[in-house]
Design a protein around this motif. Structure first.
Motif, PDB file in Angstrom:
ATOM      1  N   GLY A  99     -32.445  44.897  20.015  1.00 41.34           N
ATOM      2  CA  GLY A  99     -31.639  43.753  20.404  1.00 41.34           C
ATOM      3  C   GLY A  99     -32.388  42.907  21.407  1.00 41.34           C
ATOM      4  O   GLY A  99     -33.209  43.419  22.171  1.00 41.34           O
ATOM      5  N   SER A 100     -32.106  41.618  21.419  1.00 43.60           N
ATOM      6  CA  SER A 100     -32.747  40.729  22.381  1.00 43.60           C
ATOM      7  C   SER A 100     -32.452  41.180  23.803  1.00 43.60           C
ATOM      8  O   SER A 100     -31.308  41.484  24.142  1.00 43.60           O
ATOM      9  N   TRP A 101     -33.491  41.234  24.632  1.00 47.41           N
ATOM     10  CA  TRP A 101     -33.317  41.667  26.010  1.00 47.41           C
ATOM     11  C   TRP A 101     -32.347  40.774  26.773  1.00 47.41           C
ATOM     12  O   TRP A 101     -31.672  41.231  27.694  1.00 47.41           O
ATOM     13  N   ASP A 102     -32.275  39.525  26.377  1.00 46.78           N
ATOM     14  CA  ASP A 102     -31.362  38.591  27.032  1.00 46.78           C
ATOM     15  C   ASP A 102     -29.911  38.793  26.606  1.00 46.78           C
ATOM     16  O   ASP A 102     -28.996  38.294  27.270  1.00 46.78           O
ATOM     17  N   THR A 103     -29.700  39.499  25.502  1.00 47.19           N
ATOM     18  CA  THR A 103     -28.366  39.702  24.953  1.00 47.19           C
ATOM     19  C   THR A 103     -27.798  41.079  25.258  1.00 47.19           C
ATOM     20  O   THR A 103     -26.611  41.214  25.574  1.00 47.19           O
ATOM     21  N   VAL A 104     -28.631  42.112  25.157  1.00 45.39           N
ATOM     22  CA  VAL A 104     -28.177  43.483  25.369  1.00 45.39           C
ATOM     23  C   VAL A 104     -27.767  43.688  26.819  1.00 45.39           C
ATOM     24  O   VAL A 104     -28.522  43.398  27.741  1.00 45.39           O
ATOM     25  N   ARG A 105     -26.548  44.220  27.010  1.00 49.68           N
ATOM     26  CA  ARG A 105     -26.038  44.474  28.349  1.00 49.68           C
ATOM     27  C   ARG A 105     -25.858  45.966  28.610  1.00 49.68           C
ATOM     28  O   ARG A 105     -26.319  46.472  29.627  1.00 49.68           O
ATOM     29  N   GLN A 111     -23.162  48.813  19.475  1.00 48.76           N
ATOM     30  CA  GLN A 111     -22.699  47.469  19.164  1.00 48.76           C
ATOM     31  C   GLN A 111     -23.524  46.382  19.832  1.00 48.76           C
ATOM     32  O   GLN A 111     -23.419  45.217  19.464  1.00 48.76           O
ATOM     33  N   GLU A 112     -24.347  46.750  20.794  1.00 50.85           N
ATOM     34  CA  GLU A 112     -25.172  45.780  21.495  1.00 50.85           C
ATOM     35  C   GLU A 112     -26.416  45.378  20.699  1.00 50.85           C
ATOM     36  O   GLU A 112     -27.072  44.399  21.051  1.00 50.85           O
ATOM     37  N   TYR A 113     -26.737  46.101  19.641  1.00 53.04           N
ATOM     38  CA  TYR A 113     -28.001  45.910  18.938  1.00 53.04           C
ATOM     39  C   TYR A 113     -27.823  45.187  17.610  1.00 53.04           C
ATOM     40  O   TYR A 113     -26.836  45.394  16.895  1.00 53.04           O
ATOM     41  N   ASP A 114     -28.799  44.350  17.290  1.00 48.27           N
ATOM     42  CA  ASP A 114     -28.741  43.503  16.106  1.00 48.27           C
ATOM     43  C   ASP A 114     -29.409  44.116  14.882  1.00 48.27           C
ATOM     44  O   ASP A 114     -28.983  43.866  13.746  1.00 48.27           O
TER      45      ASP A 114
END
Length: 126
Positions: A99-105, A111-114
């Protein structure tokens, strides 16, 4: 095309070691969080480790801390998971996720990963 391809799984005895690899392509690898998840039959999917390809920060679940080590080879767009002192309870299908580092919390939540690989089977015999 975005691809994550896991390799390195297999059958080992209790106490043995394996090194899993996740080869990535089709996205900006240097700006991502790359994670390893596993799922055993009848159990929930478990986030076990994550690494930031941006700054190298890492996360480990308590169940694998001290036994598993995650690392990133940014030049080869590959993340590795060195698994030592394997136990039967480590038996599962292991998945690589990105997942994008800017998106993953929350790095331990699927669910955080694309993007996801197809998985590689790890079996630890007793």
């Amino acid at each position: 095309e975005v691809q994550l391809v896991e390799s390195g799984g297999g059958l080992v005895q209790t106490g043995g070691s394996l090194r899993l690899s996740c080869a990535a392509s089709g996205f900006p690898f240097d700006d991502y969080a790359i994670a390893w998840f596993r799922q055993a039959p009848g159990k929930e999917r478990e986030g076990i480790s994550c690494i930031s390809t941006t700054d190298g920060s890492t996360y480990y679940a308590d169940s694998v801390k001290g036994r598993f080590t995650i690392s990133s080879d940014n030049a080869k767009n590959t993340v590795h998971l060195q698994m030592n002192s394997l136990k039967p309870e480590d038996t599962a299908v292991y998945y690589c996720a990105a997942g994008s580092w800017d998106t993953v919390r929350l790095v331990n939540l699927a669910q955080e990963y694309d993007y996801w690989g197809q998985g590689t089977q790890v079996t630890v015999s007793s």
